[in-house]
Write a protein that holds these residues in place. Sequence first.
Motif, PDB file in Angstrom:
ATOM      1  N   VAL B  63       0.736  -1.169  -0.371  1.00 47.28           N
ATOM      2  CA  VAL B  63       0.009   0.181  -0.036  1.00 47.28           C
ATOM      3  C   VAL B  63       0.981   1.482   0.100  1.00 47.28           C
ATOM      4  O   VAL B  63       0.667   2.219  -0.765  1.00 47.28           O
ATOM      5  CB  VAL B  63      -0.961  -0.046   1.064  1.00 47.28           C
ATOM      6  CG1 VAL B  63      -1.848   1.274   1.311  1.00 47.28           C
ATOM      7  CG2 VAL B  63      -1.977  -1.327   1.041  1.00 47.28           C
ATOM      8  N   THR B  64       2.049   1.342   0.881  1.00 45.35           N
ATOM      9  CA  THR B  64       3.005   2.370   0.762  1.00 45.35           C
ATOM     10  C   THR B  64       3.523   2.532  -0.412  1.00 45.35           C
ATOM     11  O   THR B  64       3.704   3.700  -0.796  1.00 45.35           O
ATOM     12  CB  THR B  64       3.913   2.352   2.023  1.00 45.35           C
ATOM     13  OG1 THR B  64       3.056   2.181   3.215  1.00 45.35           O
ATOM     14  CG2 THR B  64       4.753   3.674   2.096  1.00 45.35           C
ATOM     15  N   ALA B  65       4.023   1.433  -1.172  1.00 44.13           N
ATOM     16  CA  ALA B  65       4.544   1.426  -2.331  1.00 44.13           C
ATOM     17  C   ALA B  65       3.766   2.113  -3.472  1.00 44.13           C
ATOM     18  O   ALA B  65       4.271   2.997  -4.209  1.00 44.13           O
ATOM     19  CB  ALA B  65       4.917  -0.068  -2.675  1.00 44.13           C
ATOM     20  N   ILE B  66       2.543   1.668  -3.377  1.00 45.66           N
ATOM     21  CA  ILE B  66       1.523   2.324  -4.453  1.00 45.66           C
ATOM     22  C   ILE B  66       1.261   3.862  -4.083  1.00 45.66           C
ATOM     23  O   ILE B  66       1.623   4.742  -5.010  1.00 45.66           O
ATOM     24  CB  ILE B  66       0.341   1.635  -4.406  1.00 45.66           C
ATOM     25  CG1 ILE B  66       0.243   0.270  -4.967  1.00 45.66           C
ATOM     26  CG2 ILE B  66      -0.781   2.429  -5.340  1.00 45.66           C
ATOM     27  CD1 ILE B  66      -0.851  -0.611  -4.832  1.00 45.66           C
ATOM     28  N   VAL B  67       1.320   4.111  -2.886  1.00 51.44           N
ATOM     29  CA  VAL B  67       0.824   5.641  -2.478  1.00 51.44           C
ATOM     30  C   VAL B  67       1.990   6.516  -2.829  1.00 51.44           C
ATOM     31  O   VAL B  67       2.046   7.738  -3.437  1.00 51.44           O
ATOM     32  CB  VAL B  67       0.537   5.635  -0.898  1.00 51.44           C
ATOM     33  CG1 VAL B  67       0.738   7.091  -0.444  1.00 51.44           C
ATOM     34  CG2 VAL B  67      -0.762   5.073  -0.508  1.00 51.44           C
TER      35      VAL B  67
END
Lengths: 88, 276, 142
Positions: B63-67
């Motif tokens: 999720v952090t990687a996408i954000v």
Amino acid sequence: MIEPKLISYLFMAVAGALSLIATYLAVIEKDLVKAVIYSAIQSTAYTILFYLLMAPDIALVYIPVAVGLYPAVVFFLIKKTERFEESG
Amino acid sequence: MRLGRYLQAFSLVALAVLLAVALTYKGLGDLPNPAVRDLALWYLYTTLNPEVPNMTVMSPEAVTAIVWDYRGLDTLFETMVFFLAIVGALAIMRGITLNEGGEGLHIERYGLSLITKTATKLLVPLIIGVSASIALHGHLTPGGGFQGGSAAAVAPLLVLVIFSTYYVVFKLRLSELSMISLRTLGLMGIYMTSFATLILGLVIGVNAYIFQNMPKANAFIGLPPALGGSLISGTLFFFNLFEFFAVAAGFTLVFILLSIPEVKAREVLKGEEHGH
Amino acid sequence: MRFLKVRNMDINGFLFVFMLSTIMLNLVISLYGVFARPSLIKKIIALTILSDSGNVLAIAVGFRDWPSGWSPSTPPVLNVTSPKASDVVSFARVAVDPLPQALVLTAVVIGLAVMLFLVFLTLQIYRLYGTTDVRKVAKLKG
């Protein structure tokens, strides 16, 4: 033997039903302070849903925002304006 | 008036029926879905996979990687929306401050009882510590800048309610100006981090992009994925750190504005009417 | 009677769809709150419930059904920092969709910031007109 999957999905259904009741009460309630409290109950049900839908990130951001900051802001607003909604 | 009522009721019932039909005929896909989309599989395969060195983000937290990486530019502009909303609030409250008049005030008389104040004093460091942990481990475990920042904003809110606004402004010196400064510092950090790889590439003289994190196929430069043996996932750690400050300071600023007594606001509005 | 036969579902599917329908009813009720209640504060409360219901719906669309009754699907977070190829493959087989979660994450925080702006607008309306009732505000001249 009851499977854990059934228990998890049952909790989802219960949380959904709880949020439905809380939303209904929040929208029809005339006393705005009570309406905010019902809205916080609905947010708690949604937090359970986010957790069971395997989204811990959203649960982490949703607890402080929807149960802490948001009711506090609306309470400040109600304190500065008016508490009761007139019937319409 | 009567007709409007019927129209409202009809449109709501129609919306409910249409949503039910969409669900029944799988308009939202198979629910619950036994598989995920191909796009999601791409994210899951490449978020931390040393076998595809030019594709991976080197962060186990998808999720952090996408954000902050796959859709980093998107998040940058959402931060800008957040910034503009708070600028709008500041514009409405212009001129209404508590910056003077704190000399003769008995600050300790305001707020709730001594028991509550002592409990809050114990609780506030814990809240700050937990939220800093959420933000700084955002690239490893569930969490990140947004989560940590909004959790940290609970602490000043508690102090504002339990100790009163005067305590925060005159004793802790958390004025609006210092919050705006902290917030600007966070935003500046986000912008600097988004240009970090580009500047590095320009200095060395190789191809690089804005918002680049790990090395890509035609730009072989990137920030280090690990520092001293612990994974920091390149830019993700710095983005989370600066977003933490920006979000926490932004919300604190709004709460300080919102807790200024209404008497002050009325004085300012009256002054405007008389042309002072 | 095709309408009743589109899905032959088990008890788990029924419970999941029941949860989805409560969320959809929440959407409808909160929409009623936004356009039919007179108080601006009530409109703000209903608007927040509306956006949150949309968020839950987005997360539910990205949810992956449990692979079996005893092994759950997992959050999109790898639990090793230096994975082997087999770790990544087994992770991609059970993890839920991370994309809706990433979008909802920013939507929650930005939604709160926009909501704060609406709160300040309502406060200013009350300061200028002395009421938060839209019918009274509409009747005022100038």
